[in-house]
Design an enzyme around this catalytic site. Structure first.
Site: not given
Ligand SMILES: Cc1cc2nc3c(=O)[nH]c(=O)nc-3n(C[C@H](O)[C@H](O)[C@H](O)COP(=O)(O)OP(=O)(O)OC[C@H]3O[C@@H](n4cnc5c(N)ncnc54)[C@H](O)[C@@H]3O)c2cc1C
Length: 609
Positions: A118, A219, A238, A240, A250, A253, A284, A366, A408
């Protein structure tokens, strides 16, 4: 009197970070509620494709210190080095733990967890690319989410699905819980907790071309920001390099990890010019800028010359492998097997078959490096003195630990979720044993209820989508991959004017209470506008280029003045989002421990790849 639930720990968000925190708080004996606006397995973590980084060394020699070094270097030396070290060291047993929980990782022939290359991940302090990303095909995040959700159910975590948190309850500088709207009924509910952890993910929806899901509207960050918690390092967002042209979806990578290359409109592999050593696998920020530079010098592809290609066809990849003396070769079947979802996206949305033809791509908004400032225990902090805000925690993308600094590395977000989510959960379990409930202030729902009613009953002329598109376009143009003073001032003015219209001239169609998505999307727009303003302001103030923040008028990194984090704070007791409170950027949050003192190889250098 609104319905009130009481729990030791309230976890807002059910992505990887929220579920890991909930699991560990619960295992530690706390009574835990997860409040999520989405059904948990629909969280954005489920879309993560490429992998989760850990120096397991299953295929070639690796070392957590090298992982920490790459993280600090990739972050253009702004990362808090203690946090980067925790990330790299604890990644190893976090990944093995996920495996033991049942996560179906891809395997090596000997049965170990398989790893792929990666961007920015190297062995021996930048020597050569290393296979560090553990993966389950291109559905790694999906598997993490399913695995953790099952574990949470097993450990009796209570889920409040489709409850959207709309306010944080603060009392005397401590957090007492949240106010949420039950989306199915429109009812407000108070969640009263000893500890509240925000894990609400990012806010890519500020920009028009983004890889982020519709739900990523910031939020959690916005509600605590409105209650006086500063936002750290907002200027670092960032882009991507490889989003599907125009759509932003997306392309992982991992495609380049498998040998895919970037090709301009003239058929040249242009990354050789920008990163002679590791080429397409540079970090990136470097690759996104290179793509923009190719496009602006007329080397783009297509009628408008506004995109480039990502080529993973076996013909091209094998030619470059052979030229480089790399013995790897790929076949169409390998591509089908390792990148099934990517192939489907391209076939469905673009009508392009990546096994036969290159994919048109452009950089896509991203990942938020900034967010709620925390220490390595996921406790939210208020200022440069690391003053802990009692009862308030954050983990995952919404938090800024800061292990990623100014940029990142790929695969490091999933690590961040499990490492700091787990730390948050463990600390909460300890904290709730000794802490009392912070009393609820009288009618904690009153202010937000008034604001939601204002939006619902607005008699203005402007519809939310008009403001949203204007914001996204402006932010894409002037607070995107490249920035300069005039554009940033303009963006700030536009965003403030849009927010003014948001508070004075709004109208929505649905006045009802059952699943009123019209109302909630309008409210989310308010969050995006607040965070867009903080982002543009922080970007304007940082007069240097570092990581994902690239100023055309200040092209150099300025370590003498800017080796510091930025904090944007909203001042004043006036908390109604309808007014425009003063914003200041005021504090230099210093790193609390630097590996540079321990290992001279971690000292800031100009990055070369
Ligand atoms: C398409 C894509 C591919 C990616 N690929 C990779 C990868 O291969 N490797 C890597 O390391 N990272 C990757 N990332 C980045 C990584 O996936 C994210 O940064 C990470 O998953 C975020 O996780 P989280 O638990 O912080 O939040 P999220 O998984 O975004 O979850 C947010 C949670 O908060 C809740 N929520 C939001 N607002 C509210 C509210 N007002 N009230 C109640 N609940 C709320 C939602 O319901 C959800 O459950 C990728 C991101 C994307 C978009």
């Amino acid at each position: 009197m609104v319905k009130t639930h009481q729990f030791d720990a309230i976890i807002v968000g059910a992505g990887g970070a929220g579920l890991m925190a909930a699991l560990y708080a619960s295992k530690g004996g706390a009574n835990v509620a997860v409040v999520s606006k989405l059904y948990p397995t629909r969280s954005h973590t489920g879309t993560a494709q490429g992998g989760i980084g850990a120096a397991l060394g299953n295929l070639e020699e690796d070392n957590p210190l090298w992982h920490a070094y790459d993280t600090v270097k990739g972050g253009d030396y702004l990362a808090d080095q203690n946090a980067a070290k925790v990330l790299a060291e604890e990644a190893i047993d976090a990944v093995i733990e996920l495996e033991h929980m049942g996560l179906p990782f891809d395997r090596t022939p000997e049965g170990k967890i398989s790893q792929r290359r990666f961007g920015g991940h190297t062995s021996n302090f930048g020597d050569k690319p290393v296979r560090r990303a553990c993966h389950a095909a291109d559905r790694t995040g999906h598997m993490i989410l399913q695995t953790l959700y099952q574990q949470c159910i097993k450990h009796h975590v209570k889920f409040f699905d489709e409850y959207q948190v709309v306010d944080a309850i603060m009392n005397n500088g401590a957090c007492a819980g949240v106010v949420a709207m039950q989306l199915g009924t429109g009812e407000l509910t108070v969640f009263h907790g000893k500890a509240t952890l925000f894990a609400t993910g990012g806010w890519g929806k500020i920009w028009s071309v983004t890889s982020n899901a519709h739900s990523l509207t910031g939020d959690g960050a916005a509600v605590v920001y409105r209650r006086g918690v500063p936002m750290q390092d907002m200027e670092f967002f960032q882009f991507h390099p490889t989003g599907i042209y125009k759509l932003g979806i997306l392309i992982t990578e991992g495609v380049r990890g498998e040998g895919g290359v970037l090709i301009n409109g003239k058929g040249e592999r242009f990354m050789e010019k920008y990163a002679p050593r590791i080429k397409d696998l540079a970090s990136r920020d470097v690759v996104s800028r290179a793509i923009y530079m190719e496009i602006s010098s007329g080397n783009g592809a297509g009628k408008n010359k506004d995109y480039v290609y990502l080529d993973v066809t076996p013909k091209t990849v094998n030619r470059y492998f052979a030229e480089a003396g790399d013995e790897r070769r790929i076949t169409a079947e390998d591509v089908e097997k390792k990148l099934p979802d990517i192939l489907e996206f391209c076939r469905v949305y673009l009508g392009v078959d990546p096994v036969k033809d290159p994919m048109p791509i452009q950089p896509t908004a991203h990942y938020a490096m900034g967010g709620i400032p925390t220490n390595v225990n996921a406790e939210a902090v208020l200022d440069e003195h690391w003053t802990v805000i009692p009862g308030l925690y954050a983990a995952g993308e919404v938090a800024c630990v800061s292990c990623h600094g100014a940029n990142r590395l790929g695969t490091n977000s999933l690590v961040d979720l499990v490492v700091f989510g787990r730390r948050g959960g463990k600390n909460i379990a300890d904290y709730v044993k000794r802490a009392d409930f912070v009393p609820l202030p009288p009618a904690p729902e009153r202010e937000i209820e008034a604001e939601l009613n204002r939006i619902r009953n607005g008699k203005g002329k402007t519809r939310p989508h008009e403001l949203r598109s204007a914001m996204q376009k402006e932010m894409m143009q002037n607070v995107g991959v490249f920035r300069e003073e005039k554009g940033l001032n303009g963006a700030l003015e536009v965003v403030r004017e849009l927010r003014e219209r948001f508070s004075k001239d709004l109208t929505i169609d649905d006045k009802g209470s059952t699943f009123n998505t019209d109302l909630m999307e309008a409210w989310e727009l308010g969050c995006l506008l607040d965070l867009a303003e903080a982002t543009a302001l922080a970007a304007l103030k940082r007069t240097e280029s570092r990581g994902a923040h690239s100023r055309e008028d200040y092209k150099e990194r300025d370590d003498a003045n800017w080796m510091v984090h930025s904090l944007v704070t909203r001042h004043g007791s006036e908390l109604s989002p309808s007014t425009a409170p003063a914003l200041t950027i005021n504090v230099n949050k210093k790193v609390d421990m630097s590996l540079a003192e321990v290992d001279p190889r971690f000292a800031p250098k100009v990055r070369t790849y």
